[in-house]
Motif scaffolding. Structure first.
Motif, mmCIF file in Angstrom:
data_model
loop_
_atom_site.group_PDB
_atom_site.id
_atom_site.type_symbol
_atom_site.label_atom_id
_atom_site.label_comp_id
_atom_site.label_asym_id
_atom_site.label_seq_id
_atom_site.Cartn_x
_atom_site.Cartn_y
_atom_site.Cartn_z
ATOM 1 N N THR A 173 6.427 -8.311 4.943
ATOM 2 C CA THR A 173 7.636 -8.447 5.782
ATOM 3 C C THR A 173 8.366 -9.335 4.927
ATOM 4 O OG1 THR A 173 8.726 -9.118 7.709
ATOM 5 C CG2 THR A 173 6.904 -10.560 7.022
ATOM 6 N N ALA A 174 9.925 -9.015 4.876
ATOM 7 C CA ALA A 174 10.683 -9.945 4.117
ATOM 8 C C ALA A 174 12.165 -10.014 4.810
ATOM 9 C CB ALA A 174 11.060 -8.955 2.773
ATOM 10 N N SER A 175 12.695 -11.187 4.866
ATOM 11 C CA SER A 175 13.884 -11.427 5.372
ATOM 12 C C SER A 175 14.699 -12.507 4.502
ATOM 13 C CB SER A 175 13.682 -12.631 6.789
ATOM 14 O OG SER A 175 13.055 -11.741 7.804
ATOM 15 N N GLY A 176 15.875 -12.161 4.113
ATOM 16 C CA GLY A 176 16.820 -12.689 3.066
ATOM 17 C C GLY A 176 17.870 -13.196 3.988
ATOM 18 N N THR A 204 18.454 -8.743 3.212
ATOM 19 C CA THR A 204 17.351 -7.762 3.762
ATOM 20 C C THR A 204 16.315 -8.142 4.699
ATOM 21 O OG1 THR A 204 15.692 -6.612 2.893
ATOM 22 C CG2 THR A 204 15.782 -8.815 1.945
ATOM 23 N N VAL A 205 16.260 -7.497 5.480
ATOM 24 C CA VAL A 205 15.332 -7.705 6.763
ATOM 25 C C VAL A 205 14.736 -6.521 6.644
ATOM 26 C CG1 VAL A 205 15.250 -7.720 9.256
ATOM 27 C CG2 VAL A 205 17.244 -8.996 7.815
ATOM 28 N N ASP A 206 13.248 -6.489 6.358
ATOM 29 C CA ASP A 206 12.597 -5.268 6.143
ATOM 30 C C ASP A 206 11.198 -5.523 6.697
ATOM 31 O OD1 ASP A 206 13.101 -5.475 2.876
ATOM 32 O OD2 ASP A 206 11.383 -5.772 3.772
ATOM 33 N N GLU A 207 10.466 -4.555 6.847
ATOM 34 C CA GLU A 207 8.918 -4.520 6.966
ATOM 35 C C GLU A 207 8.313 -3.221 6.431
ATOM 36 O OE1 GLU A 207 7.632 -5.130 10.981
ATOM 37 O OE2 GLU A 207 9.264 -3.294 11.597
ATOM 38 N N THR A 208 7.110 -3.563 5.749
ATOM 39 C CA THR A 208 6.483 -2.383 4.928
ATOM 40 C C THR A 208 5.004 -2.417 5.535
ATOM 41 O OG1 THR A 208 7.677 -2.875 2.982
ATOM 42 C CG2 THR A 208 5.639 -1.453 2.689
ATOM 43 N N ALA A 209 4.787 -0.975 5.882
ATOM 44 C CA ALA A 209 3.066 -0.631 6.219
ATOM 45 C C ALA A 209 2.742 0.201 5.171
ATOM 46 C CB ALA A 209 3.406 0.227 7.503
ATOM 47 N N ILE A 210 1.475 -0.082 4.886
ATOM 48 C CA ILE A 210 0.743 0.433 3.509
ATOM 49 C C ILE A 210 -0.453 1.026 3.912
ATOM 50 C CG2 ILE A 210 -0.285 -0.253 1.152
ATOM 51 C CD1 ILE A 210 1.347 -2.690 1.571
ATOM 52 N N PHE A 211 -0.767 2.561 3.914
ATOM 53 C CA PHE A 211 -1.835 3.132 4.245
ATOM 54 C C PHE A 211 -2.547 3.575 2.974
ATOM 55 C CE2 PHE A 211 1.175 3.376 7.498
ATOM 56 C CZ PHE A 211 0.625 3.277 8.589
ATOM 57 N N ALA A 212 -3.823 3.528 2.747
ATOM 58 C CA ALA A 212 -4.603 4.139 1.985
ATOM 59 C C ALA A 212 -5.586 5.311 2.137
ATOM 60 C CB ALA A 212 -5.668 2.893 1.486
ATOM 61 N N SER A 213 -5.505 6.158 1.197
ATOM 62 C CA SER A 213 -6.321 7.275 1.108
ATOM 63 C C SER A 213 -6.907 7.511 -0.078
ATOM 64 C CB SER A 213 -5.267 8.611 1.636
ATOM 65 O OG SER A 213 -6.213 9.837 1.521
ATOM 66 N N GLY A 214 -8.246 7.323 -0.399
ATOM 67 C CA GLY A 214 -8.766 7.638 -1.857
ATOM 68 C C GLY A 214 -8.031 6.584 -2.883
ATOM 69 N N TYR A 235 0.169 4.576 0.352
ATOM 70 C CA TYR A 235 1.621 5.300 0.761
ATOM 71 C C TYR A 235 2.168 3.986 1.331
ATOM 72 C CZ TYR A 235 -0.730 9.754 0.174
ATOM 73 O OH TYR A 235 -1.401 10.810 -0.274
ATOM 74 N N ARG A 236 3.294 3.587 0.773
ATOM 75 C CA ARG A 236 4.022 2.559 1.258
ATOM 76 C C ARG A 236 5.320 2.894 1.962
ATOM 77 N NH1 ARG A 236 2.791 -2.570 -1.925
ATOM 78 N NH2 ARG A 236 4.977 -3.021 -1.465
ATOM 79 N N VAL A 237 5.430 2.528 3.150
ATOM 80 C CA VAL A 237 6.586 2.814 4.108
ATOM 81 C C VAL A 237 7.511 1.614 4.420
ATOM 82 C CG1 VAL A 237 7.473 4.398 5.969
ATOM 83 C CG2 VAL A 237 5.170 4.779 5.073
ATOM 84 N N THR A 238 8.680 1.530 3.950
ATOM 85 C CA THR A 238 9.465 0.403 4.178
ATOM 86 C C THR A 238 10.830 0.860 4.863
ATOM 87 O OG1 THR A 238 8.752 -0.778 2.181
ATOM 88 C CG2 THR A 238 10.719 -1.359 3.326
#
Length: 417
Positions: free
Chosen positions: A82-85, A89-99, A103-106
């Protein structure tokens, strides 16, 4: 990206009829959007049944029809940043692994675009990495973004997660879903803030600055703290759609006069800028000098300063000298020394551009054999040393105390008959 998204993992407990790129009926939507220029959709969803812990799902595929990839991870283990400036910027990122892929979704909001740099613009991105190297980047069509800000953070905190994936501590601010101001209850003190200010923060994080302003105003008028005054003043000053210079001046004035060391210097900076430029207030260099001095030369326990305010103070000093007629002292000390001290103080705030200005100013003064440069060395022992970075914050505070003393001494010298 289709070539990379080769696996399909359906969530347990979801029927085939639910298998779409948007969140299924049994899931809560964290965020979803359509990919710019494509008929593809990406979604982050929360799913929980009574027998298992809550999962976070990543869904990607056609906006209508069978998805191409679904990944899931336990809520407490999913990659999360998560990041707040400061209005950036005000955002959050979810990260998923597969092999060997991740995949980083922000999703979030950013500002800085013309003609209104303070307006918040929704954005969303998908970044696909293979063994840490980026192989694809996709952007959401902004008008298609649907999001519940901080929902993921809220669920994590409810279940005891305390840190993001980079080791940083998760924010502990209140997460609210504020309703219309007309239906808002009276403000109540809440720890070192108040409930109305908290509602304003939540509204701003959701991208609704007009609603946020209403709650900030309500907080300011309640008078528990000046946080709402400061945040309302900034919106009235900067936001084109919400601009009201008179209200900006009044709200920022309360914060400038307040005792909060984390806000007062910044509020004073904005007021000084208004007087320096004549935008939203009477052009008055003397008043600008007074206010910008309060932003830059702060003397308090654990002081915070505004480096930009120091830069503006230096400009104000060089525009006009609003002190007495001490010609001899002024010839020796000069406004140049005061301006340099202001830039040196700004340099202690890790303001690289201000440091660079100070170094250039000193070099030019020495080359021209300016009287103030010689006096600066005499007064401080090492004029250039004022710009040296300090080893820790305690040393920085000591440096600020020294600069404060030099500034006060120079003012005294200039005002003597």
């Amino acid at each position: 990206m289709r070539r990379l998204l080769h696996g399909v993992v359906l969530l347990c407990g979801l029927s085939a009829a639910d298998a779409v790129a948007g969140c299924a009926s049994a899931e809560d939507t964290v965020a979803t959007c359509r990919i710019e220029g494509q008929n593809k959709q990406v979604s982050i969803c929360l799913y929980e049944d009574e027998s298992k812990p809550m999962d976070v799902a990543y869904r990607f595929g056609p906006a209508q029809g069978q998805e191409e990839l679904v990944l899931r991870a336990p809520l407490m283990d999913v990659g999360y940043l998560t990041a707040s400036g400061a209005g950036v910027t005000v955002d959050e990122t979810a990260i998923f692994a597969s092999g060997d892929h991740s995949y980083r979704v922000t999703f979030g909001f950013r500002d800085g675009r013309k003609p209104d740099p303070s307006a918040l613009h929704p954005f969303g991105t998908v970044q696909v990495l293979r063994q840490g190297a980026t192989v694809a980047e996709l952007a959401c069509a902004p008008e298609t973004i649907v999001r519940t800000p901080d929902l993921l953070l809220e669920r994590m905190r409810e279940r005891g997660r305390t840190h993001a994936s980079d080791g940083s501590q998760l924010s502990n601010y209140g997460i609210d879903r504020p309703g219309p101001i007309s239906e808002a209850p009276p403000c109540e003190r809440e720890h070192d803030v108040d409930t109305c200010w908290g509602m304003g923060v939540s509204a701003a994080r959701a991208g609704d600055l007009a609603l946020a302003l209403g709650y900030y105003d309500k907080s300011c008028d309640a008078g528990f703290v000046t946080y709402g005054c400061y945040d309302a003043g900034k919106l009235y000053l900067h936001n084109r759609r919400l601009r009201d210079y008179a209200k900006a001046y009044e709200r920022l004035g309360r914060s400038c006069k307040g005792s909060d060391p984390g806000q007062a210097p910044y509020a004073c900076k904005y007021l000084g800028w208004m007087h320096q430029t004549g935008i939203g207030a009477k052009k008055d260099n003397r008043e600008a000098w007074r206010l910008l001095s309060a932003a830059c030369f702060v003397r308090a326990e654990g002081p915070l300063i505004d480096g930009e305010g120091c830069d503006l103070l230096a400009k104000t000093i060089l525009i006009e000298h609003p002190l007495g007629d001490a010609q001899q002292q002024r010839a020796r000390v000069g406004s140049g020394y005061l301006a340099y001290l202001a830039l040196a103080m700004g340099c202690t705030d890790a303001a690289d551009t201000v440091c660079a200005k100070a170094k250039t100013m000193l070099a030019d003064a020495k080359a021209a054999r300016a009287a103030w440069a010689a006096f600066c060395d005499e007064d401080s022992g090492d004029c250039a040393g004022m710009l040296e970075p300090q080893k820790d914050f305690g040393a920085t505070l000591s440096q600020r105390e020294r600069l404060f003393a030099h500034y006060q001494d120079a003012l005294t010298a200039l005002s003597e008959p």
